[in-house]
Design an enzyme around this catalytic site. Structure first.
Site, mmCIF file in Angstrom:
data_model
loop_
_atom_site.group_PDB
_atom_site.id
_atom_site.type_symbol
_atom_site.label_atom_id
_atom_site.label_comp_id
_atom_site.label_asym_id
_atom_site.label_seq_id
_atom_site.Cartn_x
_atom_site.Cartn_y
_atom_site.Cartn_z
ATOM 1 N N TYR A 1 45.861 170.665 90.226
ATOM 2 C CA TYR A 1 44.945 169.451 90.340
ATOM 3 C C TYR A 1 45.454 168.414 89.466
ATOM 4 O O TYR A 1 45.749 168.581 88.288
ATOM 5 C CB TYR A 1 43.523 169.805 90.248
ATOM 6 C CG TYR A 1 42.702 169.753 91.502
ATOM 7 C CD1 TYR A 1 42.781 168.776 92.129
ATOM 8 C CD2 TYR A 1 41.842 170.926 91.931
ATOM 9 C CE1 TYR A 1 41.844 168.585 93.351
ATOM 10 C CE2 TYR A 1 41.164 170.787 93.067
ATOM 11 C CZ TYR A 1 41.165 169.629 93.784
ATOM 12 O OH TYR A 1 40.619 169.735 94.841
ATOM 13 N N GLU B 1 44.077 164.514 89.706
ATOM 14 C CA GLU B 1 43.351 163.361 90.049
ATOM 15 C C GLU B 1 43.361 162.248 88.965
ATOM 16 O O GLU B 1 43.645 162.508 87.933
ATOM 17 C CB GLU B 1 41.889 163.596 90.360
ATOM 18 C CG GLU B 1 41.350 164.198 91.616
ATOM 19 C CD GLU B 1 40.016 164.762 91.821
ATOM 20 O OE1 GLU B 1 39.209 164.072 91.038
ATOM 21 O OE2 GLU B 1 39.735 165.377 92.656
ATOM 22 N N ASP C 1 54.293 147.310 107.527
ATOM 23 C CA ASP C 1 54.433 149.126 107.751
ATOM 24 C C ASP C 1 55.775 149.270 108.247
ATOM 25 O O ASP C 1 56.146 149.060 109.540
ATOM 26 C CB ASP C 1 53.439 149.421 108.642
ATOM 27 C CG ASP C 1 53.352 151.027 108.839
ATOM 28 O OD1 ASP C 1 54.419 151.624 108.515
ATOM 29 O OD2 ASP C 1 52.419 151.442 109.439
ATOM 30 N N THR D 1 55.988 155.836 105.632
ATOM 31 C CA THR D 1 55.700 157.306 105.620
ATOM 32 C C THR D 1 57.329 157.564 104.942
ATOM 33 O O THR D 1 57.995 156.788 104.812
ATOM 34 C CB THR D 1 55.662 158.029 107.000
ATOM 35 O OG1 THR D 1 56.842 157.685 107.904
ATOM 36 C CG2 THR D 1 54.585 158.064 107.663
ATOM 37 N N LYS E 1 60.451 160.144 107.785
ATOM 38 C CA LYS E 1 61.242 159.644 109.098
ATOM 39 C C LYS E 1 62.636 159.433 108.714
ATOM 40 O O LYS E 1 63.334 160.364 108.122
ATOM 41 C CB LYS E 1 60.432 158.157 109.812
ATOM 42 C CG LYS E 1 58.972 158.732 110.249
ATOM 43 C CD LYS E 1 58.511 157.840 110.944
ATOM 44 C CE LYS E 1 57.129 158.094 111.567
ATOM 45 N NZ LYS E 1 55.895 157.504 110.732
ATOM 46 N N ARG F 1 56.869 165.182 104.600
ATOM 47 C CA ARG F 1 55.911 164.090 105.482
ATOM 48 C C ARG F 1 54.897 163.948 104.199
ATOM 49 O O ARG F 1 54.329 164.724 103.520
ATOM 50 C CB ARG F 1 54.827 165.156 106.297
ATOM 51 C CG ARG F 1 55.731 166.176 107.398
ATOM 52 C CD ARG F 1 54.966 166.593 108.446
ATOM 53 N NE ARG F 1 54.800 165.713 109.196
ATOM 54 C CZ ARG F 1 55.525 165.190 110.106
ATOM 55 N NH1 ARG F 1 56.775 165.432 110.162
ATOM 56 N NH2 ARG F 1 55.384 164.092 111.039
HETATM 57 N N1 DSN Z 1 53.502 159.098 115.336
HETATM 58 C C1 DSN Z 1 54.638 158.315 114.576
HETATM 59 C C2 DSN Z 1 55.827 158.165 115.551
HETATM 60 O O1 DSN Z 1 56.198 158.986 115.999
HETATM 61 O O2 DSN Z 1 55.992 156.674 115.610
HETATM 62 C C3 DSN Z 1 54.040 157.088 113.792
HETATM 63 O O3 DSN Z 1 53.221 157.416 112.835
#
Ligand code: DSN
Length: 450
Positions: free
Chosen positions: A45, A47, A208, A235, A238, A244
């Protein structure tokens, strides 16, 4: 007896090894990212935050330095240094003044920014989900849409952002945030133009970049933070090829998260830190943060530039090949890693049938609506695909041509199929293609799967 879960993980390994991952938001992590992610750091933990001092030092110096923190638990000596490495590397990668590496996901990252800057009811200008935007940018089914007032802008016939509409709405609505971001958009945004509009109306400029963060890190896509944007969320799993999770980069003055700063654009880094913890999340996932640090380290290496360039080159080849095989592409092609095919217009059946059919031969992609799609959400007219994962496996031009060829063959077989349920009648015709896909997939191993 071992838990059934492990048997299912083995089955998933086989699926990943023997098929081709064409979903543009997926990738295969390195063995090192996987090792950090599956480590004993999950036991801890922590925080609060580590020290933000001296983050422009070398990795070695950061790894050796123990500084006072703003944590709410003891025993932080190691996780502090791991989180500081993640922050420092993210800042270098994206030219940011500050990085918050704690968001558990892209959705959390986005909500933390809205919560940091807006009061309930404030207006946020963002791309329409139906035009390629994202759920977390104000889709009515989300919590954010209940708290804030999202004003959607769309795309033009040729698939670019409708900058005139964006400008007109910004001037008339005076939003608190202008957001550029998407999950099905194939152009390079004109960040400079949007930044000019944002400055005129005094909005926070937010990008984003979840889909293209790896392309930005690899230098083949412009970085919104270089064009006057205040905040970039992403994120990490990707094109960036990490675990993730979420990440928030920002420009401004960094100060202690323990004191509430004045709500100014300059203070946005600290407003965001307080919004992530304790505003919207509890304890960070330090095993995931460690894996983010490893992934950022990989993305800072020169070879990542080659990887990013190859993703785009492969996407362009695949798009061109699909067009020569009768597929109509939204926006006419791609400038990034992502392709949106109008299956209905190309071959006269819906995207869901195509998604299911291709899944049966080991080609994984997703059905996707097209701008202005009249079809139901579960039966959209298109499919979305991309090249980050297959590029990680080392595939190039020749393989893109083969994939386009299989998609054409499959489209011709599926032309007269009335529904997904009827696809099983075509199973025999799919067999040859399935065998070819499997053979090619096995020639290009997935990193970290033996
Ligand atoms: N769900 C994702 C995508 O496939 O684009 C984006 O969060």
């Amino acid at each position: 007896m071992k838990d059934f879960v492990f048997d299912l993980i083995e089955q998933e390994k086989v699926r990943q090894k023997e098929g081709l991952e064409l979903i543009p938001s997926e990738n295969y992590v390195s063995p090192e990212v996987l090792e950090a992610m599956g480590s004993i750091l999950t036991n801890k933990y922590s925080e609060g935050y580590p020290s933000f001092a001296d983050l422009d030092k070398s990795d070695k110096e950061i790894a050796e330095e123990i500084l006072p923190n703003s944590r709410y638990y003891g025993g932080q000596v190691n996780v502090d240094r791991i989180e500081r490495l993640a922050i420092s590397r993210a800042m270098k990668l994206f030219h940011a003044d500050h990085a918050n590496v704690q968001p558990h996901s892209g959705a959390n990252a986005n909500e933390a920014v809205y919560y940091a800057w807006c009061e309930p009811g404030d207006k946020i200008l963002a791309m329409n989900l139906a035009h390629g935007g994202h759920l977390t940018h104000g889709a009515p089914v989300t919590r954010s849409a209940h708290i804030w007032n999202f004003i959607p802008y769309g795309v033009t016939e040729d698939g670019d952002i409708d900058y005139d509409e964006l400008e007109r709405l910004a001037l008339s609505e005076k939003p608190k945030i202008i957001l550029v971001g998407y999950s099905a958009f194939m152009k390079i945004p004109d960040f400079e133009r949007v930044a000019k509009v944002g400055k005129e109306v005094g909005a926070l400029l937010m990008a984003d970049m979840a889909h293209v963060a790896g392309l930005i890190a690899g230098g083949v896509h412009p970085n919104p933070l270089d064009f006057g944007f205040n905040v970039m969320t992403t994120t990490t799993h990707k094109t960036l090829r990490g675990p993730r999770g979420g990440l928030i980069l920002s420009k401004g003055k960094v100060s202690s998260p323990l004191r509430k700063p004045e709500k100014t654009l300059e203070n946005i880094p600290t407003l965001i830190d307080r919004s992530v913890f304790p505003g919207t999340q509890g304890g960070p996932l330090e095993h995931v943060i460690a894996a983010k640090a490893v992934a950022f380290g990989e993305a800072l290496k020169p070879e990542f530039k080659d990887y990013a360039a190859k993703i785009v080159e492969n996407a362009k080849t695949l798009a061109d090949e699909l067009k020569t095989r009768g597929f109509v592409l939204q926006g006419g092609g791609t400038e990034n890693h992502l392709i949106l095919v109008n299956v209905e217009k190309s071959y006269g059946f819906n995207g869901k049938i195509f998604e299911k059919a291709l899944d049966m031969v080991g080609l994984t992609l997703n059905a996707n609506a097209l701008p202005g799609d009249k079809a139901a959400a579960f039966r959209p007219s298109g499919v979305r695909l991309g090249t980050p994962a297959i590029t990680t496996r080392g595939m190039g031009k020749a393989e893109m041509k083969k994939i386009a060829g299989w998609m054409e063959e499959m489209a011709k077989i599926c032309k007269d199929v009335p529904s997904e349920d009827a696809l099983s009648e075509k199973a025999d015709e799919f067999e040859k293609i399935h065998a070819e896909v499997k053979k090619m997939a096995l020639d290009f191993p997935v990193p970290s799967i033996k």
